[in-house]
Scaffold this motif. Structure first.
Motif, PDB file in Angstrom:
ATOM      1  N   GLY A  17       0.851  -1.185   0.000  1.00 15.48           N
ATOM      2  CA  GLY A  17       0.000   0.000   0.000  1.00 15.48           C
ATOM      3  C   GLY A  17       0.884   1.232   0.000  1.00 15.48           C
ATOM      4  O   GLY A  17       2.108   1.148  -0.140  1.00 15.48           O
ATOM      5  N   GLY A  19       2.120   3.117   2.099  1.00 12.60           N
ATOM      6  CA  GLY A  19       3.254   3.208   3.029  1.00 12.60           C
ATOM      7  C   GLY A  19       4.536   2.673   2.425  1.00 12.60           C
ATOM      8  O   GLY A  19       5.638   3.045   2.819  1.00 12.60           O
ATOM      9  N   TYR A  29      -2.367   8.218   1.692  1.00 15.09           N
ATOM     10  CA  TYR A  29      -3.734   8.754   1.548  1.00 15.09           C
ATOM     11  C   TYR A  29      -4.304   9.183   2.895  1.00 15.09           C
ATOM     12  O   TYR A  29      -5.071  10.138   2.992  1.00 15.09           O
ATOM     13  CB  TYR A  29      -4.642   7.672   0.944  1.00 15.09           C
ATOM     14  N   ARG A  30      -3.925   8.417   3.955  1.00 14.27           N
ATOM     15  CA  ARG A  30      -4.500   8.662   5.288  1.00 14.27           C
ATOM     16  C   ARG A  30      -3.376   8.915   6.268  1.00 14.27           C
ATOM     17  O   ARG A  30      -2.210   8.729   5.941  1.00 14.27           O
ATOM     18  CB  ARG A  30      -5.341   7.430   5.705  1.00 14.27           C
ATOM     19  N   GLN A  95      -1.578  -1.904  -4.233  1.00  9.43           N
ATOM     20  CA  GLN A  95      -2.702  -0.965  -4.325  1.00  9.43           C
ATOM     21  C   GLN A  95      -2.206   0.361  -4.901  1.00  9.43           C
ATOM     22  O   GLN A  95      -2.993   1.258  -5.176  1.00  9.43           O
ATOM     23  CB  GLN A  95      -3.333  -0.728  -2.947  1.00  9.43           C
ATOM     24  N   ASN A  96      -0.892   0.483  -5.021  1.00 12.79           N
ATOM     25  CA  ASN A  96      -0.289   1.756  -5.417  1.00 12.79           C
ATOM     26  C   ASN A  96      -0.390   1.976  -6.920  1.00 12.79           C
ATOM     27  O   ASN A  96      -0.396   1.031  -7.704  1.00 12.79           O
ATOM     28  CB  ASN A  96       1.184   1.806  -4.976  1.00 12.79           C
ATOM     29  N   HIS A 113      -5.344  -1.101  -8.309  1.00 10.68           N
ATOM     30  CA  HIS A 113      -6.069   0.175  -8.492  1.00 10.68           C
ATOM     31  C   HIS A 113      -5.594   0.930  -9.721  1.00 10.68           C
ATOM     32  O   HIS A 113      -5.761   2.148  -9.815  1.00 10.68           O
ATOM     33  CB  HIS A 113      -5.930   1.028  -7.220  1.00 10.68           C
ATOM     34  N   PHE A 153     -12.616   5.626  -6.230  1.00 14.29           N
ATOM     35  CA  PHE A 153     -13.705   5.214  -5.351  1.00 14.29           C
ATOM     36  C   PHE A 153     -14.972   5.061  -6.187  1.00 14.29           C
ATOM     37  O   PHE A 153     -15.206   5.835  -7.120  1.00 14.29           O
ATOM     38  CB  PHE A 153     -13.946   6.276  -4.271  1.00 14.29           C
ATOM     39  N   GLY A 179       2.741  -1.522   4.415  1.00  8.91           N
ATOM     40  CA  GLY A 179       2.288  -0.143   4.263  1.00  8.91           C
ATOM     41  C   GLY A 179       0.880   0.031   3.777  1.00  8.91           C
ATOM     42  O   GLY A 179       0.616   0.886   2.925  1.00  8.91           O
ATOM     43  N   ALA A 182      -5.351  -1.112   5.340  1.00  8.37           N
ATOM     44  CA  ALA A 182      -6.320  -2.226   5.282  1.00  8.37           C
ATOM     45  C   ALA A 182      -7.750  -1.760   5.555  1.00  8.37           C
ATOM     46  O   ALA A 182      -8.503  -2.404   6.298  1.00  8.37           O
ATOM     47  CB  ALA A 182      -5.919  -3.316   6.273  1.00  8.37           C
ATOM     48  N   VAL A 184      -9.654  -0.166   2.755  1.00  5.50           N
ATOM     49  CA  VAL A 184     -10.367   0.012   1.480  1.00  5.50           C
ATOM     50  C   VAL A 184     -10.577  -1.351   0.825  1.00  5.50           C
ATOM     51  O   VAL A 184      -9.621  -2.039   0.463  1.00  5.50           O
ATOM     52  CB  VAL A 184      -9.594   0.968   0.551  1.00  5.50           C
ATOM     53  N   ASN A 205       4.312  -2.353   9.160  1.00  2.00           N
ATOM     54  CA  ASN A 205       3.588  -1.084   9.263  1.00  2.00           C
ATOM     55  C   ASN A 205       3.937  -0.496  10.638  1.00  2.00           C
ATOM     56  O   ASN A 205       3.839  -1.218  11.640  1.00  2.00           O
ATOM     57  CB  ASN A 205       2.070  -1.341   9.171  1.00  2.00           C
ATOM     58  N   PRO A 206       4.295   0.803  10.687  1.00  2.75           N
ATOM     59  CA  PRO A 206       4.587   1.360  12.017  1.00  2.75           C
ATOM     60  C   PRO A 206       3.363   1.325  12.939  1.00  2.75           C
ATOM     61  O   PRO A 206       3.476   1.330  14.153  1.00  2.75           O
ATOM     62  CB  PRO A 206       4.992   2.807  11.715  1.00  2.75           C
ATOM     63  N   GLU A 207       2.163   1.303  12.301  1.00  2.42           N
ATOM     64  CA  GLU A 207       0.906   1.345  13.076  1.00  2.42           C
ATOM     65  C   GLU A 207       0.141   0.019  12.961  1.00  2.42           C
ATOM     66  O   GLU A 207       0.231  -0.648  11.922  1.00  2.42           O
ATOM     67  CB  GLU A 207      -0.016   2.434  12.485  1.00  2.42           C
ATOM     68  N   THR A 209      -3.297  -2.130  12.252  1.00  4.78           N
ATOM     69  CA  THR A 209      -4.395  -1.899  11.303  1.00  4.78           C
ATOM     70  C   THR A 209      -5.534  -2.868  11.649  1.00  4.78           C
ATOM     71  O   THR A 209      -5.343  -3.806  12.422  1.00  4.78           O
ATOM     72  CB  THR A 209      -3.933  -2.212   9.861  1.00  4.78           C
ATOM     73  N   PRO A 222       9.287   1.249   9.632  1.00  4.80           N
ATOM     74  CA  PRO A 222       9.196   1.609   8.214  1.00  4.80           C
ATOM     75  C   PRO A 222       9.658   0.482   7.298  1.00  4.80           C
ATOM     76  O   PRO A 222      10.507  -0.341   7.689  1.00  4.80           O
ATOM     77  CB  PRO A 222      10.116   2.824   8.096  1.00  4.80           C
TER      78      PRO A 222
HETATM   79  N1  APR Z   1       6.567   1.955   5.947  1.00  5.48           N
HETATM   80  C1  APR Z   1       5.494   1.125   6.085  1.00  5.48           C
HETATM   81  N2  APR Z   1       4.226   1.568   6.304  1.00  5.48           N
HETATM   82  C2  APR Z   1       4.054   2.901   6.399  1.00  5.48           C
HETATM   83  C3  APR Z   1       5.118   3.830   6.274  1.00  5.48           C
HETATM   84  C4  APR Z   1       6.415   3.301   6.038  1.00  5.48           C
HETATM   85  N3  APR Z   1       7.494   4.117   5.914  1.00  5.48           N
HETATM   86  N4  APR Z   1       4.606   5.089   6.428  1.00  5.48           N
HETATM   87  C5  APR Z   1       3.271   4.943   6.621  1.00  5.48           C
HETATM   88  N5  APR Z   1       2.936   3.641   6.619  1.00  5.48           N
HETATM   89  C6  APR Z   1       1.604   3.032   6.769  1.00  5.48           C
HETATM   90  C7  APR Z   1       0.604   3.840   7.574  1.00  5.48           C
HETATM   91  O1  APR Z   1       0.694   3.518   8.939  1.00  5.48           O
HETATM   92  C8  APR Z   1      -0.724   3.370   6.964  1.00  5.48           C
HETATM   93  O2  APR Z   1      -1.226   2.250   7.665  1.00  5.48           O
HETATM   94  O3  APR Z   1       1.063   2.949   5.464  1.00  5.48           O
HETATM   95  C9  APR Z   1      -0.353   2.944   5.543  1.00  5.48           C
HETATM   96  C10 APR Z   1      -0.885   3.881   4.476  1.00  5.48           C
HETATM   97  O4  APR Z   1      -2.293   3.815   4.502  1.00  5.48           O
HETATM   98  P1  APR Z   1      -3.151   4.572   3.372  1.00  5.48           P
HETATM   99  O5  APR Z   1      -2.642   5.953   3.207  1.00  5.48           O
HETATM  100  O6  APR Z   1      -4.603   4.356   3.737  1.00  5.48           O
HETATM  101  O7  APR Z   1      -2.797   3.799   2.026  1.00  5.48           O
HETATM  102  P2  APR Z   1      -3.417   2.450   1.460  1.00  5.48           P
HETATM  103  O8  APR Z   1      -3.676   1.462   2.550  1.00  5.48           O
HETATM  104  O9  APR Z   1      -2.548   2.026   0.346  1.00  5.48           O
HETATM  105  O10 APR Z   1      -4.837   2.944   0.859  1.00  5.48           O
HETATM  106  C11 APR Z   1      -5.593   1.988   0.156  1.00  5.48           C
HETATM  107  O11 APR Z   1      -7.139   3.714  -0.496  1.00  5.48           O
HETATM  108  O12 APR Z   1      -7.423   5.882  -1.212  1.00  5.48           O
HETATM  109  C12 APR Z   1      -7.443   4.563  -1.621  1.00  5.48           C
HETATM  110  O13 APR Z   1      -7.006   3.732  -3.751  1.00  5.48           O
HETATM  111  C13 APR Z   1      -6.382   4.323  -2.656  1.00  5.48           C
HETATM  112  O14 APR Z   1      -4.926   2.416  -2.943  1.00  5.48           O
HETATM  113  C14 APR Z   1      -5.434   3.345  -1.999  1.00  5.48           C
HETATM  114  C15 APR Z   1      -6.321   2.670  -0.968  1.00  5.48           C
END
Ligand code: APR
Length: 236
Positions: A17, A19, A29-30, A95-96, A113, A153, A179, A182, A184, A205-207, A209, A222
């Motif tokens: 994703g 991240g 995105y978020r 998803q990127n 996507h 979307f 990254g 989780a 969408v 993922n640092p956070e 989900t 990261p």
């Molecule tokens: N390394 C790993 N993970 C990371 C990093 C990093 N350096 N920096 C941020 N993250 C994590 C964040 O904690 C978050 O959980 O990456 C995630 C990014 O989440 P989103 O911005 O929601 O991206 P994604 O999950 O790909 O979104 C899914 O939503 O908007 C639609 O179509 C778009 O493909 C996208 C879909």
């Protein structure tokens, strides 16, 4: 649990994703600095907006083209591409839309996507792929606006790509989420498909989900620092 080694699993899926590209400078995105905090997708990134005001949609997508064109693959992208070269069966499902996995050398990348660099014309059916940033001619030869070939979307998913991704995930033994928040769907359902298929799941993922509970191991950092933990034994 010790971090599993990619090389010890016959079939591996890397599921990425936004991240994954954060350390390349591509906004997620978020979360902090997220794109959807700045732009309302209903004005700039959905079919209704494109039908209503294609120029505004193109202004947003050209801003994204210029921003992403200035970003290079990071060491995690490069490690995925290297692991794919050295591993008998490693699939990249992303998803990127930024194309950074491919720029790093990954092949057969399943873009759930679509792609920021691909265009289609909904009037005459023409398609093109160009990394021109900004895109200077936003109209197709037939006069209609090019439509970014991105799954916005409310768009239907690309059945062919999702079917191929589901096939690879059903067959995999190791599934590494990198990254993604989780949240969408239907992409966010893929970790559950991997778990049901009996794979070992690792979340980078640092956070946490909503999919964290499905993963046997959480590498809370990261991508560029965590992915190397899985790369033991890969020949140089
Ligand atoms: N390394 C790993 N993970 C990371 C990093 C990093 N350096 N920096 C941020 N993250 C994590 C964040 O904690 C978050 O959980 O990456 C995630 C990014 O989440 P989103 O911005 O929601 O991206 P994604 O999950 O790909 O979104 C899914 O939503 O908007 C639609 O179509 C778009 O493909 C996208 C879909």
């Amino acid at each position: 649990m010790e971090p599993p080694r990619l090389i010890d699993f016959p079939r591996v899926v890397i599921f990425s994703g936004a991240g994954m590209s954060a350390e390349s400078g591509v906004p997620t995105y978020r979360g902090a600095g997220g794109i959807w905090a700045e732009y309302d997708y209903e004005r700039y990134a959905c079919q209704r907006a494109f039908d209503r005001d294609p120029a505004a949609v193109w202004e947003f997508h050209n801003l994204r083209r210029v921003r992403v064109a200035g970003c290079a693959p990071n060491s995690a992208h490069r490690l995925v591409a290297r692991a794919q070269r050295l591993h008998p069966s490693l699939s990249v499902v992303t998803q990127n839309i930024d194309g950074l996995h491919q720029l790093a050398g990954a092949t057969d990348v399943l873009e759930l996507h679509g792609s920021l660099w691909k265009l289609r014309c909904e009037d005459c059916g023409a398609t093109q792929e160009t990394r021109q940033a900004p895109l200077l001619e936003v109209r197709c030869r037939c006069g209609a606006h090019w439509r970014p070939a991105i799954t916005w979307f409310e768009d239907p998913t690309d059945e062919e790509v999702f079917t191929a991704a589901a096939e690879a995930i059903r067959a995999c033994d190791l599934f590494v989420s990198i990254g993604t928040s989780a949240v969408v769907f239907p992409a966010a359902a893929l970790p559950r498909l991997a778990a049901r298929s009996g794979a070992v799941l690792v979340e980078i993922n640092p956070e946490p989900t909503p999919a964290s509970a499905l993963h046997a191991l959480h590498l809370r950092g990261p991508a560029t620092e965590m992915l190397p933990l899985l790369a033991g034994g890969l020949p140089d």
